[in-house]
Scaffold this motif. Structure first.
Motif, short mmCIF file in Angstrom:
data_model
loop_
_atom_site.label_atom_id
_atom_site.label_comp_id
_atom_site.label_asym_id
_atom_site.label_seq_id
_atom_site.Cartn_x
_atom_site.Cartn_y
_atom_site.Cartn_z
N LYS A 1 5.54 6.81 -11.49
CA LYS A 1 6.78 5.98 -11.48
C LYS A 1 5.81 5.24 -12.31
CE LYS A 1 10.24 8.47 -13.01
NZ LYS A 1 11.11 9.02 -13.49
N PRO A 2 6.74 4.16 -12.96
CA PRO A 2 5.80 2.48 -13.31
C PRO A 2 6.51 2.11 -11.56
CG PRO A 2 8.27 3.43 -14.51
CD PRO A 2 7.97 3.85 -13.84
N LYS A 3 5.79 1.08 -10.96
CA LYS A 3 6.20 0.02 -10.86
C LYS A 3 7.23 -1.18 -10.47
CE LYS A 3 1.69 1.16 -8.37
NZ LYS A 3 0.87 1.59 -8.64
N TYR A 4 8.15 -1.25 -9.65
CA TYR A 4 8.90 -2.40 -9.53
C TYR A 4 8.04 -4.05 -10.23
CZ TYR A 4 9.37 -3.13 -4.86
OH TYR A 4 9.78 -3.69 -3.44
N TRP A 5 7.33 -4.02 -8.98
CA TRP A 5 6.91 -5.40 -8.95
C TRP A 5 5.64 -5.58 -9.62
CZ3 TRP A 5 5.89 -1.04 -6.28
CH2 TRP A 5 4.37 -1.02 -6.27
N VAL A 6 5.46 -4.97 -10.43
CA VAL A 6 4.34 -4.77 -12.16
C VAL A 6 4.93 -5.88 -12.98
CG1 VAL A 6 2.11 -4.30 -13.58
CG2 VAL A 6 3.05 -3.48 -10.95
N ASN B 1 0.83 -0.82 -0.30
CA ASN B 1 -0.14 -0.60 0.35
C ASN B 1 0.92 0.97 0.02
OD1 ASN B 1 -2.35 1.19 -0.12
ND2 ASN B 1 -1.73 1.95 2.56
N TYR B 2 2.10 0.75 1.08
CA TYR B 2 2.44 2.13 0.95
C TYR B 2 3.45 2.90 -0.64
CZ TYR B 2 6.58 5.69 2.35
OH TYR B 2 7.83 6.47 2.51
N GLU B 3 4.03 0.88 -0.84
CA GLU B 3 4.47 0.85 -2.04
C GLU B 3 3.54 1.62 -3.15
OE1 GLU B 3 8.23 -1.90 -1.87
OE2 GLU B 3 6.40 -2.76 -2.33
N ASP B 4 2.36 2.07 -2.87
CA ASP B 4 1.64 2.16 -4.66
C ASP B 4 1.34 2.96 -4.11
OD1 ASP B 4 0.68 0.02 -5.62
OD2 ASP B 4 -0.59 -0.85 -3.83
N GLN B 5 1.27 4.31 -3.45
CA GLN B 5 1.14 4.94 -2.84
C GLN B 5 2.39 6.10 -3.81
OE1 GLN B 5 0.29 6.70 1.43
NE2 GLN B 5 -1.37 4.67 1.39
N LEU B 6 3.38 6.08 -3.06
CA LEU B 6 4.82 6.17 -3.51
C LEU B 6 4.71 6.72 -4.61
CD1 LEU B 6 7.53 7.40 -2.38
CD2 LEU B 6 8.77 4.77 -2.82
N PHE B 7 4.71 5.44 -5.73
CA PHE B 7 4.84 5.60 -6.81
C PHE B 7 3.87 6.25 -7.60
CE2 PHE B 7 7.62 2.42 -5.75
CZ PHE B 7 8.95 2.26 -6.94
N GLU B 8 3.35 5.82 -7.48
CA GLU B 8 1.76 6.87 -8.42
C GLU B 8 1.98 8.38 -8.22
OE1 GLU B 8 -2.25 5.84 -6.77
OE2 GLU B 8 -1.59 3.36 -7.39
N GLN B 9 2.60 8.49 -6.43
CA GLN B 9 2.49 10.13 -7.08
C GLN B 9 4.21 10.36 -7.65
OE1 GLN B 9 1.48 12.33 -5.15
NE2 GLN B 9 2.86 14.26 -5.46
N ALA B 10 4.92 10.04 -7.36
CA ALA B 10 6.46 10.22 -8.80
C ALA B 10 6.02 9.51 -9.56
CB ALA B 10 6.70 9.25 -7.94
#
Length: 191
Positions: free
Chosen positions: A186-191, A175-184
């Motif tokens: 940037k593409p998510k490393y886990w997708v 959840n934290y990572e989702d927020q972080l990458f969406e704010q920036a």
């Protein structure tokens, strides 16, 4: 299932390193490859003040609550050639800028203990009275000027300042990572 932990380099400084014969020494530096943001070696200072460069492939286990690593020397993987590595102490405290100006400084490197990949740079932003920490992916670093002690990210100051605050003792979950990458943006490393 193998449980992994995100840990800070600053957290493991001073951890004891033990093998079957007993304590070898304490971690006093961490060496990483800045090209792929992976930790390769720990520098262990022995009680005799000598230094051992320990490949992380030798680490068999970690006792986080007792602050030590257990080493199995049989697990040492041969390296094809020496890598150009950087010490964590070279990066901690360096200025970090956004695409549109300086925003703070690097406070820590956050790594995954399963593969020793540096997942995040913890950066301190704001002034002395309103200081907070946020995480940024090392893959967002666009330029490193070692001689000027500066890093520049490929995101704006606003994107960094609006990032979710990082709490050292709180888990960095998806959840934290989702927020972080969406704010920036940037593409998510886990997708």
């Amino acid at each position: 299932m193998l449980m992994t932990k995100l840990a800070g380099v600053r957290e493991i400084m001073g951890y004891a390193v033990r093998d079957a014969a007993g304590e070898i020494g304490k971690v006093n530096e961490v060496y990483f490859d800045e090209r792929n943001w992976t930790i390769h070696h720990l520098c262990v200072e022995t009680p005799e003040q000598s230094k051992i460069i320990l490949p992380v492939s030798c680490i068999e286990g970690t006792e986080w609550d007792k602050r030590f690593f257990f080493v199995d020397w049989e697990k040492k993987e041969p390296e094809e050639k020496p890598l150009p590595l950087r010490g964590a102490k070279e990066i901690i405290g360096r200025s970090i800028g956004a695409s549109d100006g300086v925003v703070g400084y690097v406070d820590d490197l956050i790594f995954n203990d399963a593969d020793w990949a540096v997942r995040y740079l913890a950066i301190e932003i704001g002034g002395w009275l309103n200081c907070q920490k946020v995480l940024v992916s090392p893959w967002w670093v666009e330029d490193i000027q070692w001689d000027r002690s500066q890093f520049r990210l490929g995101i704006t100051r606003e994107e960094i300042l609006e990032s979710p605050e990082y709490q050292f003792h709180a888990a960095v979950d998806r959840n934290y990572e989702d927020q972080l990458f969406e704010q920036a943006h940037k593409p998510k490393y886990w997708v």
